[in-house]
Scaffold this active site. Sequence first.
Site, PDB file in Angstrom:
ATOM      1  N   TRP A  66       0.828  -1.220   0.000  1.00  0.00           N
ATOM      2  CA  TRP A  66       0.000   0.000   0.000  1.00  0.00           C
ATOM      3  C   TRP A  66       0.853   1.256   0.000  1.00  0.00           C
ATOM      4  O   TRP A  66       0.365   2.340  -0.249  1.00  0.00           O
ATOM      5  CB  TRP A  66      -0.915  -0.002   1.229  1.00  0.00           C
ATOM      6  CG  TRP A  66      -0.178   0.250   2.529  1.00  0.00           C
ATOM      7  CD1 TRP A  66       0.912  -0.425   3.000  1.00  0.00           C
ATOM      8  CD2 TRP A  66      -0.464   1.252   3.499  1.00  0.00           C
ATOM      9  NE1 TRP A  66       1.317   0.082   4.208  1.00  0.00           N
ATOM     10  CE2 TRP A  66       0.486   1.111   4.538  1.00  0.00           C
ATOM     11  CE3 TRP A  66      -1.418   2.246   3.602  1.00  0.00           C
ATOM     12  CZ2 TRP A  66       0.492   1.939   5.657  1.00  0.00           C
ATOM     13  CZ3 TRP A  66      -1.413   3.065   4.724  1.00  0.00           C
ATOM     14  CH2 TRP A  66      -0.462   2.909   5.736  1.00  0.00           C
ATOM     15  N   ASP A  67       2.160   1.087   0.268  1.00  0.00           N
ATOM     16  CA  ASP A  67       3.101   2.214   0.218  1.00  0.00           C
ATOM     17  C   ASP A  67       2.902   2.990  -1.087  1.00  0.00           C
ATOM     18  O   ASP A  67       3.014   4.216  -1.121  1.00  0.00           O
ATOM     19  CB  ASP A  67       4.553   1.739   0.249  1.00  0.00           C
ATOM     20  CG  ASP A  67       4.877   0.795   1.396  1.00  0.00           C
ATOM     21  OD1 ASP A  67       3.989   0.031   1.797  1.00  0.00           O
ATOM     22  OD2 ASP A  67       6.024   0.806   1.867  1.00  0.00           O
ATOM     23  N   GLU A  77       0.620  -2.402  12.414  1.00  0.00           N
ATOM     24  CA  GLU A  77       0.767  -3.859  12.407  1.00  0.00           C
ATOM     25  C   GLU A  77       0.982  -4.458  13.793  1.00  0.00           C
ATOM     26  O   GLU A  77       1.204  -5.652  13.922  1.00  0.00           O
ATOM     27  CB  GLU A  77       1.910  -4.255  11.467  1.00  0.00           C
ATOM     28  CG  GLU A  77       1.603  -3.887  10.027  1.00  0.00           C
ATOM     29  CD  GLU A  77       2.643  -4.363   9.039  1.00  0.00           C
ATOM     30  OE1 GLU A  77       3.771  -4.681   9.461  1.00  0.00           O
ATOM     31  OE2 GLU A  77       2.330  -4.411   7.842  1.00  0.00           O
ATOM     32  N   GLN A  85       2.946   2.174  13.887  1.00  0.00           N
ATOM     33  CA  GLN A  85       3.001   3.289  12.933  1.00  0.00           C
ATOM     34  C   GLN A  85       1.647   3.971  12.895  1.00  0.00           C
ATOM     35  O   GLN A  85       0.634   3.366  13.238  1.00  0.00           O
ATOM     36  CB  GLN A  85       3.356   2.759  11.550  1.00  0.00           C
ATOM     37  CG  GLN A  85       2.313   1.823  10.976  1.00  0.00           C
ATOM     38  CD  GLN A  85       2.872   0.909   9.893  1.00  0.00           C
ATOM     39  OE1 GLN A  85       3.278  -0.217  10.175  1.00  0.00           O
ATOM     40  NE2 GLN A  85       2.882   1.399   8.666  1.00  0.00           N
TER      41      GLN A  85
HETATM   42  C1  BGC Z   1       5.069  -1.552   7.374  1.00  0.00           C
HETATM   43  C2  BGC Z   1       4.021  -1.583   6.292  1.00  0.00           C
HETATM   44  C3  BGC Z   1       4.683  -1.363   4.954  1.00  0.00           C
HETATM   45  C4  BGC Z   1       5.819  -2.356   4.729  1.00  0.00           C
HETATM   46  C5  BGC Z   1       6.578  -2.078   3.447  1.00  0.00           C
HETATM   47  C6  BGC Z   1       6.140  -2.569   7.068  1.00  0.00           C
HETATM   48  O1  BGC Z   1       7.122  -2.513   8.048  1.00  0.00           O
HETATM   49  O2  BGC Z   1       4.511  -1.818   8.643  1.00  0.00           O
HETATM   50  O3  BGC Z   1       3.070  -0.596   6.512  1.00  0.00           O
HETATM   51  O4  BGC Z   1       3.761  -1.492   3.934  1.00  0.00           O
HETATM   52  O5  BGC Z   1       6.714  -2.258   5.805  1.00  0.00           O
HETATM   53  O6  BGC Z   1       7.168  -0.829   3.471  1.00  0.00           O
END
Ligand code: BGC
Length: 791
Positions: free
Chosen positions: A362-363, A489, A594
Amino acid sequence: MIRERAYPVEPWHVRETRLDMDVLAQSESVFALSNGHVGLRGNLDEGEPHGLPGTYLNSFYELRPLPYAEAGFGFPESGQTVVNVTNGKLIRLLVDDEPLDVRYGELLSHERVLDMRDGTLHRSVHWRSPAGREVRVRSTRLVSFRQRAAAAINYEVEVADDKPLRLIIQSELVANETLPPQSKDPRVAAVLESPLLAEEELTTDDGGLLIHRTKVSGLRVAAAMDHEVQTEARTTVESEGYEDWVRTTIACVLKPGETLRVVKYLVYGWSSRRSLPALRDQVGAALAAARLDGWEGLLREQREYLDDFWKSADVLVEGDPEVQQAVRFGLFHVLQAGARAERRPIAAKGLTGPGYDGHAFWDTEMFVLPVLTYTHPPAVRDALYWRHRTLAAAHERARTLNLKGAAFPWRTIEGPESSGYWPAGTAAFHIAADVADAVRRYVLATCDTDVEREIGLELLVETARLWRSLGHHDRHGQFHIDGVTGPDEYTAVKNDNIYTNLMAQRNLISAADAVMRYRDEAFHLGVTDEEAAAWRDAAASMHIPYDEEIDVHEQVEGFTRLQEWEFAETPAEKYPLLLHYPYFDLYRKQVVKQSDLVLAMHWRGDAFTPDQKLRNFLYYERRTVRDSSLSACTQAVLAAEVGYPELAHLYLREAALMDLHDLNENTRDGVHMASLAGAWIALIAGFGGLRDHDGMLSFAPRLSSRLSRLEFSLQWRGMRLRVDVRPHQTTYTLRDGESDDTMDLRHHGERIQLTRAEPVTVPIPQLEVSGPTPEQPPGRGPLLRLPERSP
Ligand code: BGC
């Protein structure tokens, strides 16, 4: 870690003045060049020493098994992983009898410079061989923005002492390079070691070509090279080739004062469908095109492309030169990741390293595309086409999960879910709403109704269908989305994540609105009036969790009554928490990896009152540990909005300098594209206050005390809006577009109509200091302080 100020602060360059072997891998990521199709890590020309060799082609992947100790229904069985393809960067140099290798002899000077206006990486080396002979080598590398398949290296050698010198250049293509182990699992390692099967090798006098195929995914890659040699000295040039390598050798004796110059043209092509002869011809043609332009032509085109980009994308920051450099560095990498991706994904690391297996998350939609929407919209259109291309996989995934519509994967290259961990994988269903929001934002900013009709509508409809089938109305009619994971997360598989619910709400409304605009197309997608009405109904009754007792929103239902995390007992070395504590413990306590609710307050700021924003910000600030690089920029945006510009500045620095300072100590695997995009977001949405909630751009500019000026441009419906923020006033100027174009915007809530005729300057209202000082968990405040003011 790259120590503070590893790279001197310069506005348009990232310069490394000496070679530091300890941070070789990090600098390879920082100095990676890419156009979104081809990516070359900043490995040294001679290949060794290296941190991590890397050459990537967008979407060129291998399938690898996803082993589970205990499998379950619907678990993906294989994942896609990016492959290090044929390395064409290699140029080795033999100085008399000794290979130029910076680990031997004496490195008298070594400099590398990334030039963000020219789009090139320069290197100059002054080296004394163990036998005492001295050479100077200058190389310049580019990955062409104009010629998608092409890269080129201009390599020059000079004798730096006073005797003639025998020089041998070996320029190569090498497949199946030995890499550091990528997985401890032997089944995975078996697939990823030497992933390429040789199909053809071919040499000409001046170069050659290699064609390979992956073992399982069956993708075919061709790499070809050609050379132009210029020197006063007599030279011999010959080429030889084997299964996994092709070498062109250029030999000469150079007198002091003479230069040997070699231009290496390097091209790549790959395909899942094209035959070997077709691919061979494809790279042959690309090579001819690159040679036709020649080195000077490629350089010129590169500069023109970037001049055009910077004209509408550049951000001027006065008062923090490090941020000035970093925001350009971020924009440069974001452009590199998306410019020529052309209906392929933009990965979390772009094409700068193998981190996260080369997957897109989703980034892309929530961090990278918002920036590109206003700075380089064609890349957004292409990225949306990519998501649309993956709809079949998303439909299939939804069916497997017994859902309707499209369940986009949490991580993927080509479309299928490549995450084997449900709680921080597919359960992050919010990606559907993120995709929908990217469509909405793009259409709003460009009025590109063709794209909306062709793919936008379907993306909105299929994601709305997902929400309608994933969520449910309770007996009071309230709509809930249960058992999902939001952006944070450390809080997984919970009911009513506020970010998910608010983004889904907007998704449902956007879909219902789009259906009204494209009735015929919607009919073909099988949308009935009842279905669209059900979307509006779900949106209108979306449950938004709120704790009445302490007057804050809940990130998920029941969050504020969970046990608090014992921050006082958590030593610094136990971060990131996910590497030191079991997930079960993180999941049941109030600890936030986050921004999640705070992110909702950015993108769905219209759903909160100013007071709620302030209270929520303070509450979640105390519980957010920022174990992800996708957080600082959002904290900057909200800190600025709720009245803490100085804190916002510190978070801006953290987001912007993530890779230049290697703050998370993992830049070696590739740059953090979301955080680099986040530098722009922190500046423009934070200090500029950019929002688009009701379809109109609004700004609430206010600088931190350190900044004296922030100037940026946004592309908006064929026009260019220039915003010049000073401490007490802002000037809005409309450029490009038609002479009678106008634009409505809001400045601190006040409506302004801009015309091309003259700029408008308006005062910035005084900041009313309101809330108490925000607190973070001990030791988890912003990672970087402000540097001392220069005298
Ligand atoms: C983050 C996610 C992100 C992923 C890739 C993870 O550590 O929690 O939000 O999409 O890294 O950057």
